[in-house]
Design an enzyme around this catalytic site. Structure first.
Site, PDB file in Angstrom:
ATOM      1  CG  ASP A 126      -3.291  -3.088  -1.690  1.00  0.00           C
ATOM      2  OD1 ASP A 126      -4.838  -3.385  -2.285  1.00  0.00           O
ATOM      3  OD2 ASP A 126      -3.673  -2.671  -0.444  1.00  0.00           O
TER       4      ASP A 126
ATOM      5  CB  SER B  48      -7.828  -7.172   8.780  1.00  0.00           C
ATOM      6  OG  SER B  48      -8.174  -6.136   8.092  1.00  0.00           O
TER       7      SER B  48
ATOM      8  CG  HIS C 206     -10.219  -2.040   3.197  1.00  0.00           C
ATOM      9  ND1 HIS C 206     -11.084  -1.365   1.931  1.00  0.00           N
ATOM     10  CD2 HIS C 206      -9.110  -2.963   2.646  1.00  0.00           C
ATOM     11  CE1 HIS C 206     -10.926  -1.482   1.064  1.00  0.00           C
ATOM     12  NE2 HIS C 206      -9.419  -2.688   0.910  1.00  0.00           N
TER      13      HIS C 206
ATOM     14  CB  SER D 184      -0.791   0.210   1.630  1.00  0.00           C
ATOM     15  OG  SER D 184      -0.540   0.105   2.214  1.00  0.00           O
TER      16      SER D 184
ATOM     17  CG  HIS E  59      -9.998  -4.691  -2.686  1.00  0.00           C
ATOM     18  ND1 HIS E  59      -9.156  -3.589  -1.853  1.00  0.00           N
ATOM     19  CD2 HIS E  59      -9.777  -4.946  -4.068  1.00  0.00           C
ATOM     20  CE1 HIS E  59      -7.833  -3.540  -3.259  1.00  0.00           C
ATOM     21  NE2 HIS E  59      -8.956  -4.320  -4.434  1.00  0.00           N
TER      22      HIS E  59
ATOM     23  CB  ILE F  51      -6.923 -11.616   3.002  1.00  0.00           C
ATOM     24  CG1 ILE F  51      -7.942 -12.227   2.790  1.00  0.00           C
ATOM     25  CG2 ILE F  51      -6.581 -12.130   4.745  1.00  0.00           C
ATOM     26  CD1 ILE F  51      -7.397 -13.945   2.962  1.00  0.00           C
TER      27      ILE F  51
HETATM   28  P1  13P Z   1      -9.021  -6.996   4.926  1.00  0.00           P
HETATM   29  O1  13P Z   1      -8.618  -5.387   5.948  1.00  0.00           O
HETATM   30  O2  13P Z   1     -10.165  -6.858   5.086  1.00  0.00           O
HETATM   31  O3  13P Z   1      -8.572  -7.112   5.725  1.00  0.00           O
HETATM   32  O4  13P Z   1      -8.912  -6.148   3.440  1.00  0.00           O
HETATM   33  C1  13P Z   1      -7.549  -5.995   3.304  1.00  0.00           C
HETATM   34  C2  13P Z   1      -7.394  -4.869   1.808  1.00  0.00           C
HETATM   35  O5  13P Z   1      -8.154  -5.238   1.177  1.00  0.00           O
HETATM   36  C3  13P Z   1      -6.189  -4.564   0.749  1.00  0.00           C
HETATM   37  O6  13P Z   1      -6.516  -4.508  -0.111  1.00  0.00           O
HETATM   38  O1  G3H Z   2      -7.008  -2.077   2.058  1.00  0.00           O
HETATM   39  C1  G3H Z   2      -5.717  -1.589   2.556  1.00  0.00           C
HETATM   40  C2  G3H Z   2      -4.529  -2.445   2.965  1.00  0.00           C
HETATM   41  O2  G3H Z   2      -4.923  -3.061   4.080  1.00  0.00           O
HETATM   42  C3  G3H Z   2      -3.507  -1.693   3.205  1.00  0.00           C
HETATM   43  O3  G3H Z   2      -3.542  -1.181   5.057  1.00  0.00           O
HETATM   44  O4  G3H Z   2      -3.196   1.408   3.809  1.00  0.00           O
HETATM   45  O5  G3H Z   2      -2.678   0.597   6.115  1.00  0.00           O
HETATM   46  O6  G3H Z   2      -0.758  -0.429   5.079  1.00  0.00           O
HETATM   47  P1  G3H Z   2      -2.077   0.067   4.931  1.00  0.00           P
HETATM   48 ZN    ZN Z   3      -8.633  -3.221  -0.292  1.00  0.00          ZN
END
Ligand code: 13P
Ligand code: G3H
Ligand code: ZN
Length: 332
Positions: A93, A280, A191, A56, A234, A278
């Protein structure tokens, strides 16, 4: 300028075509540090699964873009050293600007997401097309994921019940006008660890939140409009109650946690959904393991003694996902 091929990476083209045909989904796991990378590679090599390593913009800020790029190169070499070469994609991402996507492509990403889901339809089309034109004109074709529809949660300040599902009537036009290689859709996932409000859920006898089902009817409509086209989900963590309980047992506080049940993800993976994101769940696995060490061994202060168990737990979780949820095990 570094091409992803120099790093030993692949784009998503062939990977997705095989996944759609084979009725499974490729895991897209986020990483920010070495232990996460080790766990992902170990799990995917052991289960012989292709994998998408996701970065990300927050991860780039946290870890440094050059380090991440070289970790992806290291992942390819590490898989080889572990005894099995799996296809590995390095993917941005939730890219939010053309400039960020371009920077990632120039530094060796084999795939980028341009997330214009907050914009008007026309602005989303224009931005996504601009990224596709650039990515696809590289010497080595870089694949692009677009998004239509808004997920509740971190993507928007709308509440879960206001989540805007993807409109099936827009998808054909969007894909045609932009040239995207895959499309992230909104069918009820979101998310983070609180994917639904308690008021949207029922409760089991022991008080555990049971979420409403995903909108499989919307997914079916989208598949009808885009037969065989790669669809992305997502927000697909399941938020395992065992981790939530373990974290709370050792002093954490994670009220009203609820995720997407594994059976629903398995069902989605058998459809045109060929990439499941995935993050979280991995955070929960690591936090549970670290809290346990801190609580049970208060005099421990060697980071390897708590990051090691966190890495092992993460590997266990991802092996389980590949084998039991996504169906990607054995497909590399
Ligand atoms: P989660 O927060 O459900 O793991 O989703 C992650 C995600 O979509 C990252 O782009
Ligand atoms: O969709 C978001 C991902 O879980 C990445 O999270 O932006 O905190 O790195 P982050
Ligand atoms: Zn996402």
């Amino acid at each position: 300028m570094t091409s992803y091929k120099e790093l030993g990476l692949v784009n998503t083209k062939e990977m997705f075509a095989k996944a759609v045909k084979g009725g499974y989904a490729i895991p897209a796991y986020n990483f920010n540090n070495m232990e996460q990378m080790q766990a992902i590679v170990q799990a995917c090599v052991e289960t012989k699964s292709p994998v998408i390593l996701q970065v990300s913009s927050g991860a780039r800020k946290y870890a440094n873009k050059n380090l991440l790029k070289n970790m992806a190169r290291g992942a390819v070499e590490y898989a080889h050293e572990l005894g099995y070469d799996i296809p590995i994609v390095l993917h941005l991402d939730h890219g939010d600007t053309f400039e960020l996507c371009k920077d990632c492509i120039e530094s060796g990403f084999s795939s980028v997401m341009i997330d214009g889901s907050h914009l008007s339809y026309e602005e989303n089309v224009a931005l996504t097309k601009k990224v596709c034109d650039y990515a696809h004109s590289q010497k080595d074709y870089v694949t692009v994921e677009g998004e239509l529809g808004v997920l509740a949660g971190v993507e928007d300040d709308v509440s879960a019940e206001e989540s805007h599902y993807t409109k099936p009537e827009e998808v054909q036009d969007f894909v045609k006008k932009t040239g995207v290689d895959s499309l992230a859709i909104s069918i009820g996932t979101s998310h983070g660890r609180q994917k639904f409000k308690p008021s949207q859920c029922t409760r089991s006898a022991d008080g555990i939140l049971i979420p409403p089902p995903l909108a499989f009817d919307v997914l079916a409509e989208i598949e009808k409009k885009l037969p065989g086209f790669p669809i992305v989900l997502h927000g697909s963590s399941s938020v395992p109650i065992e981790y939530v309980k373990e974290i709370e047992k050792y002093g954490g506080k994670l009220d009203d946690s609820v995720g997407i049940p594994e059976e629903q993800l398995r069902k989605a993976a058998k459809s045109a959904v060929c990439k499941i994101n995935i993050d979280s769940d991995g955070r929960l696995a690591m936090t549970a393991a670290i809290r346990k060490v801190f609580a049970e061994q208060p005099s421990e202060f060697d980071p390897r003694k708590y990051l090691g168990p966190a890495r092992d737990e993460l590997k266990k979780l991802y092996s389980h996902k590949n084998k039991e949820v996504l169906g990607s095990a054995g497909q590399a």
